[in-house]
Design an enzyme around this catalytic site. Structure first.
Site, PDB file in Angstrom:
ATOM      1  N   LYS A 198       0.856  -1.137  -0.026  1.00  0.00           N
ATOM      2  CA  LYS A 198      -0.095   0.114   0.016  1.00  0.00           C
ATOM      3  C   LYS A 198       0.833   1.273   0.017  1.00  0.00           C
ATOM      4  O   LYS A 198       2.011   1.315   0.531  1.00  0.00           O
ATOM      5  CB  LYS A 198      -0.735   0.077   1.088  1.00  0.00           C
ATOM      6  CG  LYS A 198      -2.037   0.849   1.161  1.00  0.00           C
ATOM      7  CD  LYS A 198      -3.310   0.177   0.493  1.00  0.00           C
ATOM      8  CE  LYS A 198      -4.524   0.836   0.521  1.00  0.00           C
ATOM      9  NZ  LYS A 198      -5.809   0.201   0.233  1.00  0.00           N
TER      10      LYS A 198
HETATM   11  N1  GLU Z   1      -7.588   0.378  -2.926  1.00  0.00           N
HETATM   12  C1  GLU Z   1      -8.302  -0.903  -3.184  1.00  0.00           C
HETATM   13  C2  GLU Z   1      -8.477  -1.730  -1.938  1.00  0.00           C
HETATM   14  O1  GLU Z   1      -8.225  -1.346  -0.974  1.00  0.00           O
HETATM   15  C3  GLU Z   1      -7.649  -1.574  -4.466  1.00  0.00           C
HETATM   16  C4  GLU Z   1      -6.342  -2.195  -4.463  1.00  0.00           C
HETATM   17  C5  GLU Z   1      -5.920  -2.747  -6.040  1.00  0.00           C
HETATM   18  O2  GLU Z   1      -6.577  -2.874  -6.574  1.00  0.00           O
HETATM   19  O3  GLU Z   1      -4.720  -2.915  -6.040  1.00  0.00           O
HETATM   20  O4  GLU Z   1      -8.566  -2.895  -2.001  1.00  0.00           O
END
Ligand code: GLU
Length: 435
Positions: free
Chosen positions: A125
């Site tokens: 992240k």
């Molecule tokens: N931000 C989204 C989540 O928290 C999607 C992450 C992604 O598609 O890599 O799952």
């Protein structure tokens, strides 16, 4: 402790200084969730410490020239929590309250989520501590490009693949893809997902998280005998996730009776006109001031009479101060980490079924996986095919988690962690330690 007592064993449990065991933020929440699952891991518990420390943390300074000629510096992060099952995968968040504890927790929840739906990724992240609403479009583009360059050490189509999260979108991903491509002398569409459809993006990606929330909600409702037709829904956050989920539930005959976001809290016991509310949010930037509803106090949102509550905003929203007042029969976590462990226990004691983030909101990353596969093969699928595959994966993953919960008499959160942690730690064990 005398030097000779630094046995290999005791060293394992000495935490790096940035891992505060008393963290009460999102990382602290995540650690408690891991502790709850450890007794169910059998011999794999030997590896559990792996999950309690991120593999890599990168903190970057992101300086940009503002429109007035001044130079501003922003804090940026990219955390790769675990790469045992595949490359890092997870969104990038722009928010004024972003912290390292938060990005660490969000990266760990990505590891769990990706393993829960069995997409071949680890967890990662990113985030920038910035209020993007205060930046012009040019400033936002310079911020995104400089951040992408700074985390260029870590990301790549087979290394770590960012995606949208809170306050980032397809435009942000287009800038990231372009910056990475310029820096590497290639057109690397697979370095990010959630891109515009004309730039290697996938049909259905924008709605995917909300569609997944709806899909598991319908599955769970069947299992507890809650009819969707006429069900009263309250949604916190009416952006990409909450807005889409609200629309799908309304289309299926449910009534959205209350919505809250950073601009206000509104309710209408007869059900809001969701299409009109989505148009209002598009034009005004939030639900505040919507004509087809009554404004309510922010605190009263939590005690609204409803059957299903969908937190789809930020972490820690359902906590020991408001959990007792929740009237819903079911909570579907569209957001990441919206419920604290204390609140989890309160909801459990009240008999409220919680569909945890790590399964409920996995639809987004599932279609991100489809996008990445389509980019690699340069062969693009129809929206029907994408939605059908998404629904199938979500139903199967949810069904498996439901069964583990019944067998072990644990919450759906602990059950999802059991399924996911076993997959991650089994991969860890098979790979072995290097060197
Ligand atoms: N931000 C989204 C989540 O928290 C999607 C992450 C992604 O598609 O890599 O799952």
């Amino acid at each position: 402790m005398p030097a000779h007592e630094h046995s290999a064993h005791s060293m394992t449990h000495a935490l790096p200084s940035y891992l505060n065991p008393d963290d009460v933020g999102p990382w602290g929440t995540y650690l408690q969730q891991v502790d709850r699952v450890t007794p169910y891991l059998g011999s794999l518990a030997r590896w559990v410490e792996t999950l309690k420390r991120p593999k890599r943390i990168l903190i970057v300074d992101v300086p940009i020239e503002m429109d007035d000629g001044s130079i501003a510096h922003f804090e940026g992060y990219r955390v790769q929590h675990n790469l045992s099952r595949g490359p890092g995968k997870g969104g990038v968040r722009f928010h004024q309250d972003v912290t390292l504890s938060e990005v660490m927790a969000l990266s760990a929840w990505m590891s769990i989520k990706n393993a829960a739906v069995n997409v071949p990724y680890g967890g990662a992240k990113g985030g920038i501590r910035v209020d993007p609403r205060k930046l012009s479009k040019g400033e936002l583009e310079r911020l995104t490009r400089r951040y992408t360059s700074e985390i260029g050490l870590l990301i790549g189509p087979s290394k770590d693949i960012p995606a949208p999260d809170v306050n980032t979108n397809a435009q942000t991903m287009a800038w990231m893809m372009d910056t990475y491509s310029m820096n590497t002398g290639s057109t690397a569409t697979g370095v990010v997902t959630g891109k515009p459809v004309d730039l290697g993006g996938s049909l259905g990606r924008v709605e995917a998280t909300g569609r997944g929330v709806f899909t598991v909600g319908v599955e769970a409702a069947k299992l507890i005998g809650l009819p969707i037709e006429g069900a009263r829904i309250a949604v916190q956050g009416f952006g990409n996730v909450g807005g889409t989920a609200g629309k799908l539930f309304a289309d299926a005959g449910a009534k959205v009776v209350a919505v809250q976001d950073h601009t206000g809290s509104i309710s209408n016991v007869n059900g809001l006109d969701v299409a009109a509310l989505l148009a209002h949010v598009r034009d005004q930037g939030g639900v505040g001031g919507f004509a087809g509803a009554q404004a309510i106090e922010a605190e009263d949102f939590w005690s609204v009479d409803c059957d299903i509550l969908i937190p789809a905003a930020l972490e820690g929203q359902i906590n020991k101060d408001n959990a007792q007042r929740i009237k819903a029969k079911m909570v579907i976590e569209g957001a990441n980490g919206p419920t604290t462990p204390e609140a989890d226990d309160i909801l459990h004691d009240k008999g409220v079924l919680v569909l945890p983030d790590v399964i409920a909101n996995a639809g987004g990353v599932t279609v991100s996986y489809f996008e990445w596969v389509q980019d690699f093969s340069s062969f693009f699928w129809s929206e029907e095919e994408i939605n059908a595959r998404l629904v199938r994966i979500m139903q199967e993953a949810f069904g498996a988690v439901w069964q583990v919960a019944q067998e072990n008499k644990v919450s759906l959160r602990t059950a999802t962690f059991i399924v996911a942690c076993k997959r991650i730690l089994h991969a860890r064990e098979m790979r072995g330690l290097y060197p």
